[in-house]
Design a protein around this motif. Structure first.
Motif, short mmCIF file in Angstrom:
data_model
loop_
_atom_site.label_atom_id
_atom_site.label_comp_id
_atom_site.label_asym_id
_atom_site.label_seq_id
_atom_site.Cartn_x
_atom_site.Cartn_y
_atom_site.Cartn_z
N ASN A 200 48.98 15.45 50.61
CA ASN A 200 47.74 15.65 49.37
C ASN A 200 46.77 16.39 50.33
O ASN A 200 45.90 17.29 50.25
CB ASN A 200 46.92 14.43 49.14
CG ASN A 200 46.46 14.34 48.54
OD1 ASN A 200 46.11 14.95 47.18
ND2 ASN A 200 45.20 13.80 48.50
N SER A 201 47.03 16.18 52.05
CA SER A 201 45.95 16.78 52.78
C SER A 201 46.16 18.13 52.78
O SER A 201 45.71 19.41 53.50
CB SER A 201 45.89 15.86 54.12
OG SER A 201 45.40 14.55 54.31
N ILE A 202 47.70 18.67 52.82
CA ILE A 202 48.01 20.22 52.65
C ILE A 202 47.91 20.42 51.80
O ILE A 202 47.24 21.73 51.57
CB ILE A 202 49.62 20.28 53.08
CG1 ILE A 202 49.70 19.39 54.72
CG2 ILE A 202 49.85 21.14 53.00
CD1 ILE A 202 50.53 19.34 54.81
N VAL A 203 47.40 19.98 50.76
CA VAL A 203 46.89 21.05 49.29
C VAL A 203 45.68 21.49 49.38
O VAL A 203 44.66 22.31 49.45
CB VAL A 203 47.17 19.83 47.99
CG1 VAL A 203 46.70 20.21 47.42
CG2 VAL A 203 48.63 19.69 47.86
N MET A 204 45.01 20.59 50.42
CA MET A 204 43.24 20.37 50.35
C MET A 204 42.83 21.83 51.66
O MET A 204 42.00 22.52 51.01
CB MET A 204 43.04 18.75 50.89
CG MET A 204 41.27 19.26 51.44
SD MET A 204 40.29 19.75 49.92
CE MET A 204 39.16 20.64 50.29
N VAL A 205 43.74 21.68 52.71
CA VAL A 205 44.11 23.18 53.31
C VAL A 205 44.00 24.25 52.86
O VAL A 205 43.13 25.11 52.82
CB VAL A 205 44.61 22.36 54.49
CG1 VAL A 205 44.72 23.23 56.00
CG2 VAL A 205 44.47 21.05 55.39
N ARG A 206 45.54 24.33 51.95
CA ARG A 206 45.36 25.07 51.39
C ARG A 206 44.52 25.60 50.62
O ARG A 206 44.28 27.05 50.06
CB ARG A 206 46.55 25.20 50.31
CG ARG A 206 48.12 24.73 50.95
CD ARG A 206 49.56 23.78 50.75
NE ARG A 206 49.69 25.82 49.09
CZ ARG A 206 50.58 25.21 48.29
NH1 ARG A 206 50.66 24.13 48.14
NH2 ARG A 206 50.49 26.36 47.27
N LEU A 207 43.69 24.97 50.17
CA LEU A 207 42.79 25.33 48.75
C LEU A 207 41.67 26.01 49.85
O LEU A 207 40.45 26.75 48.89
CB LEU A 207 42.21 24.74 47.80
CG LEU A 207 42.00 22.88 48.32
CD1 LEU A 207 40.01 23.23 47.98
CD2 LEU A 207 42.52 22.26 47.00
N MET A 208 41.21 25.77 50.84
CA MET A 208 40.44 25.10 51.66
C MET A 208 39.42 27.57 51.87
O MET A 208 38.88 26.64 51.65
CB MET A 208 40.53 24.97 53.18
CG MET A 208 39.83 23.15 53.09
SD MET A 208 40.14 22.52 54.97
CE MET A 208 39.48 21.36 54.81
N PRO A 209 40.83 28.12 51.92
CA PRO A 209 40.28 28.99 51.61
C PRO A 209 38.74 29.63 50.97
O PRO A 209 38.36 30.47 50.70
CB PRO A 209 41.77 29.99 52.28
CG PRO A 209 42.42 28.97 52.96
CD PRO A 209 42.16 27.88 52.26
N ASP A 210 40.43 29.59 49.31
CA ASP A 210 39.57 30.09 48.24
C ASP A 210 37.69 28.72 48.39
O ASP A 210 36.75 29.56 47.67
CB ASP A 210 40.21 29.48 46.98
CG ASP A 210 41.12 30.04 46.75
OD1 ASP A 210 41.54 31.67 47.32
OD2 ASP A 210 42.11 29.91 46.04
N LEU A 211 37.73 27.81 48.85
CA LEU A 211 36.78 27.01 48.44
C LEU A 211 35.79 27.58 49.91
O LEU A 211 34.99 27.44 48.88
CB LEU A 211 37.05 25.17 48.84
CG LEU A 211 35.51 24.40 48.36
CD1 LEU A 211 35.30 24.50 47.49
CD2 LEU A 211 35.92 23.04 49.52
N ASN A 212 35.87 27.85 51.05
CA ASN A 212 35.44 28.42 51.69
C ASN A 212 34.88 29.52 50.78
O ASN A 212 33.20 29.86 51.30
CB ASN A 212 35.92 28.62 53.05
CG ASN A 212 36.35 27.17 53.80
OD1 ASN A 212 35.48 26.52 53.53
ND2 ASN A 212 37.05 27.79 55.16
N ARG A 213 35.59 30.65 50.46
CA ARG A 213 34.63 31.20 49.65
C ARG A 213 33.84 31.51 48.30
O ARG A 213 33.31 32.21 48.90
CB ARG A 213 36.26 32.55 49.14
CG ARG A 213 36.49 33.47 50.55
CD ARG A 213 37.97 34.65 49.86
NE ARG A 213 38.75 33.34 50.28
CZ ARG A 213 39.97 33.42 50.37
NH1 ARG A 213 39.53 33.79 51.74
NH2 ARG A 213 40.81 33.08 50.20
N ALA A 214 34.31 30.55 48.00
CA ALA A 214 32.96 29.43 46.90
C ALA A 214 31.88 29.83 47.12
O ALA A 214 30.84 29.42 47.02
CB ALA A 214 33.99 29.20 45.94
N LYS A 215 31.53 28.98 48.40
CA LYS A 215 30.37 28.27 49.18
C LYS A 215 29.65 29.72 50.13
O LYS A 215 28.86 29.55 50.43
CB LYS A 215 31.14 26.99 50.49
CG LYS A 215 31.36 26.10 50.22
CD LYS A 215 31.75 24.99 51.09
CE LYS A 215 32.83 23.96 51.28
NZ LYS A 215 32.79 23.14 51.57
#
Length: 639
Positions: free
Chosen positions: A48-63
């Protein structure tokens, strides 16, 4: 349930004691067994933590894209959670399991100590009740949390990528929880907690071996997105220590709120600082004199002169907005027309409004030279209109649109109001008091500028020839390289002010317009000086300032280059020994230079003397056109 759990744990702890003969070792073995039993849960949380890290680039770009808009960012995060099947609450399950274990183990410890068996006295001591040596246990518990936190910062795939604030928050909570737990529970319980914290490090290391994060995460993409977000977060740094309230924060918040409470904003002006007002001045004064338009003026400078100007004119509404909050404001902007000198709109962190798609963005130049050399290649792509200074800018923009298949913009043959005002002011100026001819050295602040590459070679040959040499650095140079500047000043401290002056007061432009000859490098000041005073320049060919490496693709030589030999002479740094003779020749025949520069000015600048009127008229027409469109759209919707 707790009784059943306690009985179950007793069935584990008792054999451990029988095996080791020590209750402390029994608790240690119990902790190992618990970690083994919970290993599947740990692996689930690892994934689950790895999944969160995987989505971080998309989340950071949204931020980055919706910087400061917490509501929209929250919506985007929920969408990403669903897309990647991330479960935010899953990380709480291990904590819930630990709490259940603690409740069950409490009964086990009490059962051991209540019997009064030898060697169990310390095991049952509670620091807050019994004091004494038992106080070592909460300290050990807190210390174990510190060790665990430091380790997790480096090996936990999710915690490793969190911000410093997030890490500090997570670890701080863990340390506090461990300390409080150690104070209020028996020493045996605290010992279990110490063991559990330390073993969590080994469990995490094992999880990393079984499910390797690097096989599932694009770390290059992640780090690039983190850098982009960090760049935004670094904007508008706090003024003063972190514990002291930012003196401008309340003012900025109030102005931000006031801006959005105002409806029907027809014209919004964005200025980076007080010094940019001069580029808007003529157009705004024309609008104030010839219309009833209200001007909403956003500035990033809390001391901008616009606040004083607004006190004299009730139709100017100024707002101080710092860089961070400006990002959100620009995205949520609702206005008919936006006037700015901001290049690279929508290319970096300042975006066009996503609330109002029909807002018209009008760009006004803060220089008279070309568009395709010093600016980035896409600097003007996302504006709707450009108030062009002269025909060269029109040719360059149209050529760029053709080459890169861009949407055609409105190019207004405007002129340059700042030049118009400077010419008028110069005509009224009194002659300078200096009896010596004034030679002004006013370079740029870019790398390898005159002051860094050949300052002595320029200054020394001019001394002793009866000139008053004034060295006026760019303010940014003094700000960034003060030690270099002070070293240069010190080298010439023996010279009188009548012969050599190092100017450090940038509040006036007197030295610029009093000069008889200007020496510069690639600063655009050469154009402003010569077109205002009709006096010549010597432009030293230090390494050229290039923002667009593809400038030659247009097939148009920039006026930054061509005008150098029309309003003066360009000089190779290897020929600086010729400098005194060049200055002397220029001073001998001012009329020749007057006529030559006047010809260059007439072909470079549209509509002499009418820049303010044309810019103001265009803005007013644009506002009225936008209003008409909106009214038409409202009528259509009503039908």
């Amino acid at each position: 349930m707790l009784d059943a759990l306690a009985q179950l744990f007793s069935l584990v702890v008792q054999p451990c004691y029988d095996l080791t003969g020590s209750w402390w070792m029994a608790i240690l073995l119990f902790t190992v067994i618990i970690k083994i039993v919970l290993m599947p849960l740990s692996l689930w949380c690892q994934w689950n933590s790895i999944v969160m890290v995987r989505l971080m680039p998309d989340l950071n770009r949204a931020k980055v894209k919706y910087f400061g808009d917490t509501e929209t960012i929250g919506e985007k995060q929920n969408e990403l959670n669903k897309k990647y099947h991330y479960h935010p609450l899953l990380s709480l399950i291990p904590l819930a399991a630990q709490i259940l274990i603690l409740f069950g183990l409490v009964e086990v410890i009490h059962g051991i100590t209540d019997g009064g068996a030898p060697g169990t006295e310390f095991l049952g001591l509670i620091p807050v009740e019994d004091g004494g040596l038992s106080w070592v246990m909460p300290l050990l518990a807190a210390l174990s949390a510190v060790v665990m936190g430091v380790a997790q910062n480096h090996i936990n795939p999710l915690q490793r990528e969190q911000s410093r604030a997030e890490k500090n928050s997570t670890n701080g909570l863990s340390i506090l929880l461990s300390l409080v737990l150690g104070i209020y529970v028996a020493a045996g319980m605290a010992f279990y907690w110490v063991c559990s914290n330390l073993m969590s490090i080994a469990v995490q290391a094992l999880c990393n071996l079984l499910i390797r994060p690097e096989r599932h995460v694009d770390y290059d993409d992640l780090h690039a997105s983190q850098a982009a977000l960090a760049e935004l977060n670094a904007l508008s740094p706090r003024r003063g220590p972190w514990w002291r309230p930012d003196p401008l924060a309340r003012r900025e918040k109030a102005d931000y709120k006031r801006f959005f409470e105002t409806v029907d904003k027809h014209l919004v002006v964005y200025s980076e600082s007080s010094g940019f007002y001069k580029y808007f001045q003529g157009a705004l004064e024309w609008l104030l004199a010839n219309s009833d338009v209200r001007i909403h003026y956003i500035t990033g400078d809390p001391n901008d002169q616009i606040f004083g100007i607004a006190e004299e004119n009730p139709r100017i509404f100024p707002y101080y907005i710092g860089e961070k909050r400006l990002i959100t404001l620009m995205m949520k902007l609702d206005a008919d027309v936006v006037l700015t000198t901001l290049e690279d709109l929508d290319n970096f962190y300042l975006k066009r409004s996503y609330v109002r798609k029909d807002t018209k963005y009008v760009f006004t130049f803060h220089h008279m030279t070309s568009t395709h050399l010093t600016a980035l290649e896409k600097s003007y792509d996302n504006h709707d209109s450009l108030l062009c200074v002269g025909p060269h800018q029109v040719r360059e923009i149209r050529r760029a649109e053709e080459l890169r298949n861009l949407r055609p913009k409105e190019l207004v043959e405007c002129g340059y109001d700042l030049l118009d005002r400077e010419i008028a002011e110069y005509a009224q100026r009194a002659r300078p008091k200096s009896k010596r001819p004034i030679v002004l050295l006013a370079p740029s602040w870019q790398d390898d500028c005159i002051l860094d590459s050949c300052a002595d070679e320029v200054i020394r040959p001019l001394l002793g020839h009866g000139y008053h040499v004034i060295v006026r650095p760019h303010p940014e140079y003094v700000k960034r390289y003060r030690a270099r500047w002070e070293s240069l000043v010190a080298r010439y401290s023996s010279h009188t002010d009548e012969e050599l002056t190092f100017e450090q007061d940038f509040s006036t432009s007197d030295s610029i317009f009093d000069a008889d000859v200007l020496i510069t490098d690639w600063s655009s000041i050469f154009c402003e000086f010569s077109f205002t005073t009709l006096k010549p320049c010597i432009c030293i060919n230090t390494p050229m300032k290039v923002g667009n490496p593809n400038w030659e693709r247009l097939g148009i030589e920039p006026t930054d280059i061509t005008l150098r030999d029309e309003v003066g002479v360009s000089l190779d740094p290897k020929r600086l020994d010729q400098l005194p003779q060049m200055v002397e020749d220029m001073l001998k025949d001012p009329r020749k230079w007057n006529e030559r520069i006047m010809r260059a000015r007439s072909k470079t600048v549209f509509n002499p003397g009418r820049g303010a009127e044309i810019a103001g008229h265009y803005l007013l027409d644009s506002i009225l056109s936008q209003q008409t469109k909106r009214e038409g759209a409202s009528i259509h919707e009503a039908r």
